[in-house]
Write a protein that holds these residues in place. Sequence first.
Motif: not given
Length: 553
Positions: A105-114, A247-251, A254-255, A257-264
């Motif tokens: 639903k929403t393209p995401l860009s996850l920053a390295y380290r943060d 690794w990926m931050q928990l928050g 969840k984003e 999964f939400a973009s994929a239409g799923q409930d984490f």
Amino acid sequence: MVGFTALLAAVSAQAAPPKTALVPRPATPAISVQTLKDVTKTLSSDAYEGRKPVTPAEQKTTDYIVQRFKAAGLKPGNHGSWFQPVPLVEMTAQDVSPMTITGGKTPLSLAYRDDVVVKSYRVTPTIAVKDSPVVFVGYGIVAPERGWNDYAGVDVKGKTVIILVNDPDWQSPERIGLFEGKAMTYYGRWTYKYEEAARQGAAAAIIVHDTEPAAYGWGVVQSSNTGPQLELDEKGDHADQSDAIGWMQLGKAKEVFASAGQDFDALSAAAKVKGFTAVPLGVTASVSFTNTIKRQASKNVIGILPGKTKPNEYVFYTAHWDHLGHCTPVKGDGICNGALDNASGTAGLVALAEANVKAGPGKRSIVFMAVTCEECGLLGSRYYAEHPVYPMATTVGGVNMDGLNTVGRAKDFVVTGAGKSELEDMMAKLVAGQGRVVKPEPNPERGSYFRSDHFMFAKLGVPMFYGESGEDLRVGGAAAGHAATLDYIENRYHKPQDEYNPAWDWSGALEDLQLYYGLGRSLADGAMWPNWYKTAEFRAVRDRDHPAARTKQ
């Protein structure tokens, strides 16, 4: 990696007492306090610069250990040599792109380290994961003996798997459940999850970080997975591994999964139930980076006291000699000396060598090994286990030491990763002989069993004992012991302040070393082949490799 405070565990009430041979009680040896003081003080002095592998300090450190092994009366332990070379490769990820998630639903860009950290075990200058379909595989566990397979019915070759940390019943208040409740099994450890993802052919394996089940914060993940990373330098350059792990931050999970239409949260709850089916998320992931590669080598130091009548059967004592070297300065001090962790354990190794030589050879051979690169991922012990000088199938068992008790005698004794092997029952008798009691590990969910060198032997079926004094001190009680634990963790662990203190009380270390001596000597002078309990993750390997152990129930 983990000091004496991490050695707080208990004998599991779930484990049925095994049918073992009677354990002879060896005479209490004279263990030299002066050796403990001298070796610890020397190895943790500034002259040894924190004993970091593949630095000039390594040669000085390993030469000193050889000097002490020779003086104790040991023989070179690797076919006439004191050393086992350990080939290493250092890789540093650079120019790491954000991890992009598209197709939802929403393209995401996850920053390295943060937001994410990524690296690779593959020794290659360029890593590129492009438009890789993302699949949620729950806890990423394949455990046939427990009837569990998170990869059943799904093909993840070339795909990116997202994995939950720990194992399914980590929230249980007790040690009861398919995965031993709150006590982490190896299936919950991040190393296992990457190994299994690679076996399944995943292009990328990303673990969702959650502080409580991980038992450490995002800062630890960040610091441990960025910068130069050491790995064993082996034929094939680890081409069988996933392109990217991380690794990926928990928050952020969840984003995604939400973009994929799923409930984490809903899928995470479903993943706790046996029979869970992996879920393709319908989105794709991309990430890329370059690796700078530097090949080098370190050394394990091995000495042996050959056996009299069964010289081709081996009992081991291990301790890691390495530490962090030069580190972030505190009040102008930039050397992480590692006095407790693990100059003290290395001193214990030397003292036990002296005691065993004075007692004379056992029936079986006794090997004393100071391993490298524990602090960089158990690489020295892993290399030995995968390239043993002495066959693992004829290695009886032994004891690992990672930080001695320097705060005084304790009324209690703990076993890290309890409920796994028959060595615990042998040790329990020795502990009782000192008028001490075995107490529960307060934080089994931290998975401390998988964080020191005995574990690499365990993975290949060899039971190695790992345990030490608890916190209930004979002088000052539990309050004093707990205060000492907190002081070490908060003020000294992996800091320049882990320095030798002439005021240390070595009486507790002596009692523990007498236990280690007793266990090792019982194995060396006996005929038993201790096995794992039936429920232990490592039982099948021992059964396969040693028929005498397989007959035990």
